[in-house]
Design an enzyme around this catalytic site. Structure first.
Site, PDB file in Angstrom:
ATOM      1  N   LEU A  56      29.714  35.244  34.659  1.00 57.77           N
ATOM      2  CA  LEU A  56      29.404  35.995  33.455  1.00 57.77           C
ATOM      3  C   LEU A  56      29.037  37.415  33.838  1.00 57.77           C
ATOM      4  O   LEU A  56      28.214  37.627  34.736  1.00 57.77           O
ATOM      5  CB  LEU A  56      28.234  35.335  32.712  1.00 57.77           C
ATOM      6  CG  LEU A  56      27.855  35.884  31.341  1.00 57.77           C
ATOM      7  CD1 LEU A  56      28.978  35.654  30.327  1.00 57.77           C
ATOM      8  CD2 LEU A  56      26.560  35.228  30.849  1.00 57.77           C
ATOM      9  N   ALA A 110      31.152  46.963  33.449  1.00 51.25           N
ATOM     10  CA  ALA A 110      31.723  48.304  33.563  1.00 51.25           C
ATOM     11  C   ALA A 110      31.524  49.093  32.273  1.00 51.25           C
ATOM     12  O   ALA A 110      31.123  50.274  32.302  1.00 51.25           O
ATOM     13  CB  ALA A 110      33.207  48.201  33.907  1.00 51.25           C
ATOM     14  N   HIS A 148      37.523  45.650  39.856  1.00 57.14           N
ATOM     15  CA  HIS A 148      38.208  44.777  40.817  1.00 57.14           C
ATOM     16  C   HIS A 148      39.018  45.595  41.830  1.00 57.14           C
ATOM     17  O   HIS A 148      38.586  46.654  42.277  1.00 57.14           O
ATOM     18  CB  HIS A 148      39.084  43.763  40.089  1.00 57.14           C
ATOM     19  CG  HIS A 148      38.367  42.864  39.143  1.00 57.14           C
ATOM     20  ND1 HIS A 148      37.050  42.497  39.299  1.00 57.14           N
ATOM     21  CD2 HIS A 148      38.784  42.250  37.997  1.00 57.14           C
ATOM     22  CE1 HIS A 148      36.690  41.690  38.312  1.00 57.14           C
ATOM     23  NE2 HIS A 148      37.721  41.532  37.496  1.00 57.14           N
TER      24      HIS A 148
END
Length: 263
Positions: A56, A110, A148
């Site tokens: 999460l 983010a 990522h």
């Protein structure tokens, strides 16, 4: 209950860290049934309690509330791991905030970091994280918020960095960047939850001790990623905080969950 569903991402850091648990290479009170989904989809699924265990985003924890409890192992957290804002040409962050901006999801950490760091955003477009670089390069949007492995490849698309949100967070708070944690659904027995936390920690330790063991599993879920990018991804996102968030990691998570603004 004979198995526990476990939602995590197909990114190399997760498949590396949880390979041993998924494949029964470390002790676990129950076997797990892996469900691999993009992080924003995992955030959405958490609102309905879809999985017994799930990764999460810290940015989603407030909205999910008490439905899930944070475990101390398996987290994505550290220094130098923050999301980036990129564009085709250098520009002030204020201009980025006024333009068309692609983000990987409104519940991602983010996006929470960007809303803290930037002026009010005017024109936000949600895209799956792995489509954002192309959208920026092709001019579909003016800038992108990337996560990522995109932090390793944005220059290959002719893009430039506008802001490193991890650097910004670390300067402002003197804390590591808390990206995501492994959580357990609130109806899972506390003793079982603690045992699963230990199993996850054992899986991460196994990955550190046997780094080649997960190579095929990682590659199977990262077919469009080069071996070099896979290795960089794992080295950056799987670290000492993945074994245990510690007091520093717990403080970072609590700060971001509670933070409405940074003075």
């Amino acid at each position: 209950m004979s198995r526990l569903t476990f939602g995590f991402s197909p990114c190399p850091n997760d498949t590396f860290a949880f390979h041993a648990l998924v494949h029964g290479l470390v002790p676990s009170p129950l076997p797990v049934e892996p469900v691999l989904l993009d992080i924003e989809e995992l955030n959405r699924q958490a609102h309905t309690g879809a999985f017994a265990l799930t990764k999460l985003s810290v940015g989603a924890m407030t909205a999910v509330g008490s439905r899930y409890r944070l475990l101390r192992s398996g987290a994505a957290l550290g220094n130098g791991v923050g999301p980036l804002v990129v564009a085709r040409t250098p520009r002030p962050l204020a201009d980025v905030a006024q333009g068309r901006l692609a983000i990987p999801g409104r519940e991602t950490t983010a996006y929470r970091l960007l809303r803290l760091a930037a002026p009010p955003l005017q024109d936000v477009h949600e895209l799956r994280y792995d489509r954002i670089l192309r959208a920026v390069a092709d001019g579909e949007v003016d800038a992108g918020l990337i996560i990522h492995e995109s932090r390793f490849t944005y220059a290959d698309h002719g893009l430039v960095r506008i802001l490193d949100l991890g650097d910004w967070w670390e300067r402002e708070t003197s804390l590591p960047v808390p990206l995501a944690g492994i959580t357990v659904r609130e109806d899972i027995d506390p003793t079982l939850a603690q045992e699963m936390e230990q199993a996850i920690r054992a899986s991460v330790q196994y990955a550190f001790d046997h780094p080649e063991a997960s190579a095929d599993y990682v590659r199977a879920h990262a077919q469009e990623m080069s071996d070099d990018v896979c290795a960089q991804h794992i080295a950056l996102y799987v670290n000492r905080f993945s074994l245990d968030i510690g007091e520093l990691g717990a403080a970072a998570i609590a700060r971001l969950v509670a933070q409405d603004r940074i003075p």
